[in-house]
Design an enzyme around this catalytic site. Structure first.
Site, PDB file in Angstrom:
ATOM      1  N   THR A   1     119.217  -8.089 -51.908  1.00  0.00           N
ATOM      2  CA  THR A   1     120.210  -8.056 -50.836  1.00  0.00           C
ATOM      3  C   THR A   1     121.431  -7.332 -51.404  1.00  0.00           C
ATOM      4  O   THR A   1     122.201  -7.903 -52.179  1.00  0.00           O
ATOM      5  CB  THR A   1     120.584  -9.500 -50.414  1.00  0.00           C
TER       6      THR A   1
ATOM      7  N   SER B   1     118.007 -20.271 -71.754  1.00  0.00           N
ATOM      8  CA  SER B   1     118.360 -21.672 -71.531  1.00  0.00           C
ATOM      9  C   SER B   1     119.856 -21.878 -71.702  1.00  0.00           C
ATOM     10  O   SER B   1     120.506 -21.166 -72.465  1.00  0.00           O
ATOM     11  CB  SER B   1     117.609 -22.571 -72.512  1.00  0.00           C
TER      12      SER B   1
ATOM     13  N   LYS C   1     110.047 -21.392 -74.308  1.00  0.00           N
ATOM     14  CA  LYS C   1     110.994 -21.963 -73.336  1.00  0.00           C
ATOM     15  C   LYS C   1     110.352 -23.164 -72.628  1.00  0.00           C
ATOM     16  O   LYS C   1     111.011 -24.176 -72.385  1.00  0.00           O
ATOM     17  CB  LYS C   1     111.404 -20.892 -72.322  1.00  0.00           C
TER      18      LYS C   1
ATOM     19  N   HIS D   1     110.405 -25.996 -74.981  1.00  0.00           N
ATOM     20  CA  HIS D   1     111.801 -26.443 -75.020  1.00  0.00           C
ATOM     21  C   HIS D   1     112.070 -27.406 -73.849  1.00  0.00           C
ATOM     22  O   HIS D   1     112.635 -28.480 -74.026  1.00  0.00           O
ATOM     23  CB  HIS D   1     112.747 -25.235 -74.948  1.00  0.00           C
ATOM     24  N   ASN D   2     111.641 -27.020 -72.676  1.00  0.00           N
ATOM     25  CA  ASN D   2     111.890 -27.877 -71.513  1.00  0.00           C
ATOM     26  C   ASN D   2     111.123 -29.194 -71.620  1.00  0.00           C
ATOM     27  O   ASN D   2     111.635 -30.241 -71.232  1.00  0.00           O
ATOM     28  CB  ASN D   2     111.507 -27.152 -70.225  1.00  0.00           C
TER      29      ASN D   2
ATOM     30  N   GLU E   1     112.952 -31.316 -73.893  1.00  0.00           N
ATOM     31  CA  GLU E   1     114.139 -31.792 -73.154  1.00  0.00           C
ATOM     32  C   GLU E   1     113.764 -33.034 -72.320  1.00  0.00           C
ATOM     33  O   GLU E   1     114.495 -34.024 -72.311  1.00  0.00           O
ATOM     34  CB  GLU E   1     114.617 -30.650 -72.259  1.00  0.00           C
TER      35      GLU E   1
ATOM     36  N   ARG F   1     108.803 -40.082 -65.154  1.00  0.00           N
ATOM     37  CA  ARG F   1     109.461 -39.552 -63.937  1.00  0.00           C
ATOM     38  C   ARG F   1     108.590 -39.838 -62.723  1.00  0.00           C
ATOM     39  O   ARG F   1     109.099 -40.173 -61.649  1.00  0.00           O
ATOM     40  CB  ARG F   1     109.697 -38.050 -64.073  1.00  0.00           C
TER      41      ARG F   1
HETATM   42  P1  2AM Z   1     118.384 -12.181 -52.874  1.00  0.00           P
HETATM   43  O1  2AM Z   1     119.819 -12.355 -53.230  1.00  0.00           O
HETATM   44  O2  2AM Z   1     118.119 -10.913 -52.173  1.00  0.00           O
HETATM   45  O3  2AM Z   1     117.815 -13.378 -52.162  1.00  0.00           O
HETATM   46  C1  2AM Z   1     117.508 -15.702 -57.181  1.00  0.00           C
HETATM   47  O4  2AM Z   1     117.028 -16.243 -56.002  1.00  0.00           O
HETATM   48  C2  2AM Z   1     117.385 -14.195 -57.159  1.00  0.00           C
HETATM   49  O5  2AM Z   1     116.020 -13.849 -56.883  1.00  0.00           O
HETATM   50  C3  2AM Z   1     118.239 -13.503 -56.113  1.00  0.00           C
HETATM   51  O6  2AM Z   1     118.753 -12.346 -56.705  1.00  0.00           O
HETATM   52  C4  2AM Z   1     117.263 -13.194 -55.024  1.00  0.00           C
HETATM   53  O7  2AM Z   1     117.587 -12.056 -54.253  1.00  0.00           O
HETATM   54  C5  2AM Z   1     116.019 -12.907 -55.810  1.00  0.00           C
HETATM   55  N1  2AM Z   1     114.814 -13.077 -55.009  1.00  0.00           N
HETATM   56  C6  2AM Z   1     114.355 -14.214 -54.481  1.00  0.00           C
HETATM   57  N2  2AM Z   1     113.210 -13.989 -53.812  1.00  0.00           N
HETATM   58  C7  2AM Z   1     112.956 -12.677 -53.908  1.00  0.00           C
HETATM   59  C8  2AM Z   1     111.926 -11.840 -53.438  1.00  0.00           C
HETATM   60  N3  2AM Z   1     110.905 -12.334 -52.731  1.00  0.00           N
HETATM   61  N4  2AM Z   1     111.990 -10.524 -53.729  1.00  0.00           N
HETATM   62  C9  2AM Z   1     113.010 -10.048 -54.460  1.00  0.00           C
HETATM   63  N5  2AM Z   1     114.020 -10.786 -54.937  1.00  0.00           N
HETATM   64  C10 2AM Z   1     113.992 -12.081 -54.672  1.00  0.00           C
END
Ligand code: 2AM
Length: 508
Positions: free
Chosen positions: A54, A148, A203, A206-207, A210, A307
């Site tokens: 976006t 992280s 990673k 690591h989680n 955690e 959990r």
């Molecule tokens: P966006 O801002 O256009 O939604 C965390 O959600 C990041 O991943 C954001 O930069 C988001 O972009 C991106 N993102 C989430 N889903 C996506 C998708 N299907 N294709 C590309 N970018 C995506």
């Protein structure tokens, strides 16, 4: 609309000269983590190019947080790639899964051999294995990097765990080690982890660790609350004290602060929080992987199940009315018991990390990875959620002997766990008598006792398996003879013989 306007909307540069490649690296994905990593990189003197699906978010970022800094933006993948110095270094911080593959596909037409794609998202390591191989065939170096430390870490110094195509490392090392957290000795909490998806694997572990650390702390809190009858304010001070000793760590520190936090009515907020734990799945991935690889990573497994048990609160409410048990009643020296509890937590933590490294070691064998073990502990020393003083001792253990078979065999940890044993056993036995669940403390002790036992009851288990399923067994070398030769798979007809072993025995 003119063709030019349409092209411009689609983010294609028309009629303007190609942008000058000025950016040291590019980052795609302008959620908070991505924005903060860019700001961190700019603070360290790098020029960073920002892009997001976006694209309005690019403009918003450039006009606000990024203003006045060495940050440029792009409104198309093409423009983004054109603004990067070569070899291009591109970090993806987008949602794990398909978005990562989609962006890789969109980038490829604009890349050249030797360019580098880094996935800094929460990808599952098999995806990173696949991407490393597929991109290597196209001459592109893929790096899957664990990141992280949350939003704060991304802004001021995360723990970074890069793995994948090692050809990329000399080109990204300076950037990665500059933006990473530093240990208290000033070493960057970032080094090359190993091949393919090793960075994301580390990673993941690591989680998992955690999860284990958090569960141990929660059990200690519960034991103090229900076993010793301590008010929350007093428990907070115990954690404050522990944070000055061997348990000194980020998670103990935040526990202290959480327990000190009072609501407007002056009572601890923590007591009002619904006791149903959430999870996003990386602990579960670690537990599943440990089952896949046949490694007894029991503490993380118990932490995941704890959990799950917390999440079925309606069942627990009903069971609390139906299922009886003892009422905790502490008598004796409370301060001495709190010391034992500290030892129990320390010893269990040592077990958890030993198990984590057993898994890492087995993964290296199973997946054919060359892993940089001394650096793994170093990468966790700062920036990340499990950062602690304790990790310095683990770093030392693996630096002293990079081929250390088991963390528990290291002189320091061997002694530490030995010294902690009495307190640990006291706590586990007492809480069993009091009816307070301590699955992580208990499994750690059971593991320790199992691991140090030369002869386990699996002899009987093998006999049972052979009895009902002819699964065969092997004989202990000292009992081998003509009927039961050493190293052979043997089956006995357990019911159909009249005292003659050999007649009903066959060697598979
Ligand atoms: P966006 O801002 O256009 O939604 C965390 O959600 C990041 O991943 C954001 O930069 C988001 O972009 C991106 N993102 C989430 N889903 C996506 C998708 N299907 N294709 C590309 N970018 C995506």
């Amino acid at each position: 609309m003119s063709n030019q306007a349409v092209a411009r909307l689609a983010g294609i540069n028309v009629g303007s000269p190609a942008p000058h490649p000025s950016a040291d690296f590019g980052l795609i994905g302008l959620a908070v983590m991505g924005q903060n990593l860019i700001l961190n990189g700019a603070d360290k003197g790098f020029t960073v190019c920002a892009y997001n699906r976006t694209t309005s978010k690019v403009d918003r970022f450039l006009d606000n947080e990024a203003k006045g800094k060495s940050i440029v933006g792009a409104h198309s993948v093409e423009e983004f790639c054109a603004k990067l110095k070569k070899p291009r270094r591109i970090m993806l911080l987008v949602m794990a899964g398909k978005p990562v593959d989609d962006f890789i596909d969109a980038l490829l037409p604009h890349l050249e051999k030797g360019d580098i794609i880094i996935d800094g998202g929460n990808s599952h390591f098999p995806d990173s294995n696949r991407r490393t191989k597929a991109l290597a065939e196209k001459g592109i170096s893929f790096v899957g990097s664990g990141v992280s430390g949350g939003e704060e870490g991304a802004r001021y110094g995360p723990s970074l765990m890069p793995g994948g195509n090692e050809a990329a490392w000399p080109h990204i090392k300076d950037i990665f080690q500059s933006i990473a957290a530093k240990s208290d000795d000033g070493e960057p909490c970032c080094d090359w982890v190993g091949d393919e998806g090793a960075g994301h694997f580390i990673k993941m572990v690591h989680n998992g660790i955690e999860y284990g650390d958090m569960q141990l702390i929660c059990e200690a809190y519960d034991i103090m609350k229900r076993g010793l009858g301590m008010p929350v304010s007093e428990i907070a001070e115990v954690f404050a004290q522990w944070n000055n000793g061997v348990l000194d760590s980020f998670l103990i520190e935040i526990t202290r602060d959480v327990l000190r936090y009072n609501d407007d009515d002056g009572t601890p907020l923590v007591e009002k929080i619904l006791d149903q734990a959430g999870q996003k799945g990386t602990g579960k991935w670690t537990a599943i992987n440990s089952l896949d690889l046949g490694m007894p990573v029991t503490l993380i497994g118990e932490a995941v199940f704890a959990r799950c048990l917390s999440a079925i609160k309606p069942d627990r409410i009903r069971a609390s009315k139906l299922l009886g048990g003892p009422t905790p009643k502490f008598t004796g020296d409370k301060q001495a018991f709190i010391k034992d509890l500290e030892q129990a937590l320390y010893a269990s933590k040592i077990i958890s990390y030993a198990q984590g490294f057993m898994l890492i070691q087995e993964a290296a064998k199973e997946y054919g990875w060359k892993l940089n073990k001394p650096s793994i502990a170093l990468m966790w020393r700062g920036g990340c959620i499990i950062r602690s003083v304790f990790l310095k001792d683990i770093t030392n253990a693996y630096r002293t002997n990079p081929n250390l078979e088991n963390l528990l065999f290291d002189g320091f940890f061997n002694k530490a766990i030995h010294n902690a044993q009495d307190g640990w056993r006291n706590v586990v036995s007492k809480v069993a008598l009091w009816g307070i669940p301590a699955p992580a403390f208990s499994t750690a002790l059971s593991f320790y006792d199992g691991y140090r036992t030369e002869s386990l009851p699996a002899n009987l288990l093998q006999a049972q398996r052979d009895y009902f399923g002819a699964h065969t067994f092997r004989i202990k070398p000292e009992y081998a003879n003509n009927n039961f030769p050493e190293g052979k798979d043997i089956h006995v007809n357990w019911t159909g013989r009249g005292g003659n072993v050999s007649a009903s025995t066959y060697i598979a």
